[in-house]
Design a protein around this motif. Structure first.
Motif, PDB file in Angstrom:
ATOM      1  N   GLY A 125     -24.124   7.291  33.011  1.00  0.00           N
ATOM      2  CA  GLY A 125     -23.247   6.111  33.085  1.00  0.00           C
ATOM      3  C   GLY A 125     -22.290   6.003  31.917  1.00  0.00           C
ATOM      4  O   GLY A 125     -21.987   4.912  31.453  1.00  0.00           O
ATOM      5  N   LEU A 126     -21.808   7.164  31.455  1.00  0.00           N
ATOM      6  CA  LEU A 126     -20.926   7.143  30.281  1.00  0.00           C
ATOM      7  C   LEU A 126     -19.473   7.436  30.613  1.00  0.00           C
ATOM      8  O   LEU A 126     -18.634   7.467  29.717  1.00  0.00           O
ATOM      9  CB  LEU A 126     -21.400   8.193  29.257  1.00  0.00           C
ATOM     10  N   LYS A 127     -19.207   7.661  31.873  1.00  0.00           N
ATOM     11  CA  LYS A 127     -17.854   8.115  32.242  1.00  0.00           C
ATOM     12  C   LYS A 127     -16.765   7.156  31.771  1.00  0.00           C
ATOM     13  O   LYS A 127     -15.722   7.582  31.278  1.00  0.00           O
ATOM     14  CB  LYS A 127     -17.754   8.328  33.743  1.00  0.00           C
ATOM     15  N   ASP A 128     -17.052   5.858  31.900  1.00  0.00           N
ATOM     16  CA  ASP A 128     -16.028   4.877  31.538  1.00  0.00           C
ATOM     17  C   ASP A 128     -15.852   4.744  30.028  1.00  0.00           C
ATOM     18  O   ASP A 128     -14.856   4.204  29.560  1.00  0.00           O
ATOM     19  CB  ASP A 128     -16.396   3.489  32.102  1.00  0.00           C
ATOM     20  N   ARG A 129     -16.846   5.189  29.291  1.00  0.00           N
ATOM     21  CA  ARG A 129     -16.783   5.004  27.838  1.00  0.00           C
ATOM     22  C   ARG A 129     -16.517   6.300  27.091  1.00  0.00           C
ATOM     23  O   ARG A 129     -16.468   6.303  25.857  1.00  0.00           O
ATOM     24  CB  ARG A 129     -18.091   4.391  27.323  1.00  0.00           C
ATOM     25  N   ALA A 130     -16.389   7.389  27.818  1.00  0.00           N
ATOM     26  CA  ALA A 130     -16.271   8.696  27.152  1.00  0.00           C
ATOM     27  C   ALA A 130     -14.959   8.889  26.419  1.00  0.00           C
ATOM     28  O   ALA A 130     -14.818   9.802  25.615  1.00  0.00           O
ATOM     29  CB  ALA A 130     -16.467   9.817  28.170  1.00  0.00           C
ATOM     30  N   ASP A 131     -13.990   8.017  26.661  1.00  0.00           N
ATOM     31  CA  ASP A 131     -12.713   8.117  25.959  1.00  0.00           C
ATOM     32  C   ASP A 131     -12.706   7.305  24.667  1.00  0.00           C
ATOM     33  O   ASP A 131     -11.697   7.257  23.975  1.00  0.00           O
ATOM     34  CB  ASP A 131     -11.579   7.608  26.852  1.00  0.00           C
ATOM     35  N   GLU A 132     -13.816   6.654  24.377  1.00  0.00           N
ATOM     36  CA  GLU A 132     -13.863   5.835  23.164  1.00  0.00           C
ATOM     37  C   GLU A 132     -14.488   6.612  22.029  1.00  0.00           C
ATOM     38  O   GLU A 132     -15.276   7.533  22.249  1.00  0.00           O
ATOM     39  CB  GLU A 132     -14.685   4.568  23.434  1.00  0.00           C
ATOM     40  N   LEU A 133     -14.151   6.209  20.815  1.00  0.00           N
ATOM     41  CA  LEU A 133     -14.717   6.886  19.652  1.00  0.00           C
ATOM     42  C   LEU A 133     -16.221   6.631  19.586  1.00  0.00           C
ATOM     43  O   LEU A 133     -16.688   5.537  19.899  1.00  0.00           O
ATOM     44  CB  LEU A 133     -14.065   6.376  18.366  1.00  0.00           C
TER      45      LEU A 133
END
Lengths: 263, 586
Positions: A125-133
């Protein structure tokens, strides 16, 4: 299941006169999910660090798929992955960039990397957050991205030190299922955990370390047999083996009380 | 409640003192000894000169000293205050306890007294008391001195607090740590400019003004009130009352303003910073941005991203900025004009090369060394991945060399264009510096592998003190060594005439050196092109050799595993159990 993935012989770690790990011998078969249990300070993390090349043993050898990690470290490290209990990652990389970095050093094919990374990020469930530092991630998310990084290159052997700490129940279950399926596909997993139910349900074999010695080793049935063929849980066996006399008296007392109140 | 909090802090302080390791006690003793020696010399000077110090001179001295106290507190105290207010680990606990925010704030305020304000006050108080005794000042002098000093410290400290409490409201939470560091630099520049003010107001220098007894500051500034009050008190006059009263009132106003924004600034600020920011999303077009690299490139990219995304990382290059700013300001205020430098490229070019290489020696090694400590607690990743030490070393070397090189080459090109350098000068200068600076970077990288340090909140602390001194020395020694063949290459033989007879009459080792130099010059005059090439080859051997050797040594250390000293908030040993200072990785 006859091929040895991990072969440890006479492994010792001494700090002065104090031996944190004492001449342990252990073999883990290919495709096996091996649980390594022990009380706090028993030597679990020390052992796992020696196996992953992070801590130099005082004595003994560690072979991973036949490669001695201390003699041919690069070759051995091509085969493994490790997720520590407190994964300190690069705070200034995003989740994607971290996975790209790991995949680059493992010289993965771009297509394989993209497929694996997308799959793992979706599972956790990390797809939405993978662009964050990574510095903006919670402890659980850091744990998840570390696990993704460890699995993205399809290692032969995976070392996990308390991997469920900080994971939400859904992610913990996903990890459990993922590890089982990867082991069925031939990956070897060496896992330490304090959650004995997980070890009991997941692991093919279990080793219990106490004061630097492996005091029990085998399947759940073998461990039960070791404890006089009782039908007790792993928790009972663990406490029985690792508790001192006073603790064992308390456990016995509690067991008796439990049986007294039970219908 | 304040009593409970104070008692708690006192206990923590005592436990810290009790549990120091021998090294800790030694550092206290050395610090106190250095402080004592400094105070002894300052006080000795004041004691012997007390009779010669006239009232106007004393007034100027005191004004300047008070400005120094306020400046020092603002400059060095601002980051300290930030730490006390927003990043101390006990705040989470304190804010969950039934304690008023105001109480927590005042405890932190009191804590801030220990440190810079205390030391700065001591340096004025003790010599001033000695002056009072030596000059036979009135008894009024001593209490007035203490009150004035206290007021100055309170003003400085309140300014540092105000600065923090206001800043935390406008700075984005995710950038707070970085901006604090940058703000310290700018507060440093502002304080520097303020200190320079007395120099800019007239023809005379600060020292000349002070010795002539001329006023350094206008009458309306608090520093003048303070010094005037002390002077009046020293003479036994009641004229001290008004300026002292004004000063105390001003300090009171500052404290009032600070305390009135406590609720808004302190608690809400801390909450904002603790929450952080979750909005740092990068736009990603997966098809375009996904790119896997060679391991060396992957390591270099990782390094670059870490530097690019943290402003604090750039502070290693601050000396370059200071050189440019102060150099330009100095040149222009000294009456210099650009046109006077143009057309003399035969002189301006070698001077610029020397200055640029000096700056490289100062920054390159540190940038490279920092790249090891930067790994910090994530060092385990590099130890685990199947990348050789050689690839790691090259990846790190690449970025740490390239970064200052690009920056300084850009500056060099601008300067060169302005000064009208020739194309061969540009090319030679850039190529030679590229070669020489690689050596400096590799030296830095190696020293980084043997003395790496990591401070979670201070990225400037990446190297142990001793190793950073060593780095400075070896960088300059290497630079001098590498400059010899470079100097030989660019030696203007047309401008030199050697005597027909080269017998110099000097014997021994010195004579050998002189003969060697004269022969070399003679050869350069006879075969300029060939000798230029010889110089270039020697330069390549020295710089290339050093780069190769220290990259190899760095790679070996990286293969063996690097130990990074992780700096903890407290370096004391635990009260019970094993000693464990700081922390090393594996």
């Amino acid at each position: 299941m006859s091929e040895k993935a991990i072969q440890i012989s006479g492994l010792t770690k001494a700090y002065g006169r104090n031996e944190a790990v004492k001449h342990i011998h252990l073999d883990v078969q290919k495709g096996e999910l091996f649980g390594f249990l022990g009380p706090n300070g028993a030597g679990k993390t020390t052992t796992i660090k020696m196996m992953t090349g992070l801590l130099e043993p005082s004595e003994g050898t560690i072979e991973l798929n036949g490669v001695d990690i201390w003699k041919e470290p690069i070759k051995a490290k091509q085969l493994i992955s490790y997720v520590p209990d407190q994964p300190n990652l690069y705070p200034k990389l995003t989740g994607w960039e971290y996975l790209e970095f790991i995949s680059s050093v493992f010289r993965m094919e771009k297509d394989t990397y993209e497929k694996n990374a997308n799959e793992l990020l979706a599972i956790f469930g990390l797809k939405d957050r993978a662009d964050e530092l990574i510095e903006s991630y919670s402890h659980g998310m850091k744990q998840k991205i570390a696990i993704c990084g460890a699995l993205v290159h399809d290692p032969d052997i995976l070392f996990l030190d308390e991997p469920t700490v900080g994971l939400d129940p859904k992610s913990a279950r996903n990890l459990k299922n993922l590890l089982r399926s990867r082991c069925d596909d031939g990956m070897t997993v060496f896992i330490t955990t304090h959650i004995l139910e997980i070890a009991e349900q997941m692991c093919d074999r279990i080793g219990i370390i106490s004061h630097g010695d492996i005091i029990a080793l085998g399947t759940m049935d073998e461990l039960r047999a070791l404890e006089g063929g009782s039908a007790g849980s792993l928790e009972d066996i663990f406490l029985e083996l690792t508790g001192d006399e006073a603790q064992q008296a308390v456990i016995k007392e509690m067991s008796e009380q439990d049986s007294g109140v039970s219908p | 409640m304040m009593r409970v909090l104070l008692k708690n802090h006192f206990r923590m302080f005592m436990n810290t003192v009790k549990t120091q390791e021998l090294k800790g006690y030694a550092s206290y003793i050395i610090s106190f000894a250095v402080l004592g020696i400094l105070l002894y010399f300052v006080s000795g000077g004041i004691w012997s000169l007390a009779d010669l110090i006239t009232d106007p001179v004393l007034e100027g001295l005191l004004s300047y000293a008070f400005m120094a106290v306020i400046g020092l507190i603002v400059l060095l105290g601002t980051p300290q205050v930030f730490k006390h207010l927003f990043s101390m680990s006990d705040l989470t606990l304190l804010f969950t306890l039934p304690i008023k925010t105001r109480n927590i704030f005042w405890i932190k305020y009191m804590q801030s007294f220990v440190g810079i304000p205390l030391f700065a006050s001591l340096f004025i108080l003790l010599p001033a008391i000695l002056y009072g005794i030596a000059s036979g000042a009135s008894y009024l002098f001593y209490p007035v001195l203490i009150f004035v000093l206290l007021a100055m410290v309170l003003i400085g400290l309140s300014l540092a607090y105000l600065f923090n409490l206001l800043l935390v409201q406008i700075v984005p939470a995710s950038r707070a740590n970085e901006l604090m560091t940058v703000m310290s630099v700018f507060s440093g520049l502002i304080v520097y400019m303020v200190f320079m003010l007395p120099n800019m107001t007239g023809e005379q220098t600060l020292l000349e003004k002070m010795l002539a007894g001329l006023p350094l500051f206008p009458k309306w500034v608090p520093m003048t009130w303070g010094s005037h009050a002390i002077l009046e008190a020293a003479n036994g006059s009641m004229g001290f009352a008004l300026p002292l009263l004004l000063l105390i009132m001003l300090a009171g106003i500052f404290i009032f303003i600070t305390s009135s924004i406590v609720e808004r600034g302190f608690r809400t600020g801390w909450i904002r910073l603790s929450e952080g920011s979750n909005t740092k999303k990068k736009k990603r077009n997966q098809k375009q941005t996904t790119k896997l690299h060679h391991p060396i490139q992957a390591v270099a990219r990782k390094e670059w991203l870490a530097v690019k995304r943290d402003i604090r990382e750039w502070l290693v290059l601050m000396p370059i900025l200071f050189f440019i700013i102060f150099g330009t300001v100095g040149f222009l205020t000294g009456g210099g004009k650009l046109s006077s430098l143009q057309g003399y490229h035969a002189i301006s070019w070698p001077i610029a090369q020397g200055v640029l290489l000096f700056i490289y020696a100062m920054s390159n090694g540190m940038v490279a060394a920092s790249s090891i400590g930067r790994e910090g607690a994530a060092m385990w990743i590099l130890r685990l991945i199947p990348v050789s030490g050689r690839d790691l070393a090259f990846g790190k070397l690449l970025v740490s060399w390239l970064l200052p090189f690009i920056l300084l080459t850009t500056i060099e090109v601008i300067i060169g264009v302005l000064l009208g350098w020739t194309i061969p000068q540009f090319v030679l200068g850039i190529v030679v510096k590229a070669v020489i600076t690689m050596g400096i970077s590799s030296l830095g990288l190696y020293l980084g592998t043997i003395g790496a340090k990591y401070h979670p909140t201070n990225p400037q602390q990446r190297l142990n003190f001793g190793v950073s001194i060593l780095l400075m020395i070896v960088s300059y020694v290497y630079l001098i060594l590498a400059l010899l063949p470079f100097g030989y290459m660019i030696l203007p033989v047309d401008e030199i005439t050697l005597p027909a007879n080269l017998d110099h009459g000097i014997t021994g080792f010195k004579g050998m050196i002189v003969t060697f130099v004269l022969k070399a010059v003679q050869l350069k005059m006879s075969y300029p092109t060939l000798m230029w090439l010889v110089g270039a080859v020697v330069l390549l051997i020295i710089a290339g050799g050093i780069t190769w050797l220290f990259s190899k040594l760095s790679a070996r250390k990286l293969n063996q595993g690097i130990k990074i000293d992780i700096v903890n908030e407290s370096s004391a040993k635990p009260l019970f159990g094993k000693r464990n200072t700081g922390g090393s990785l594996y």
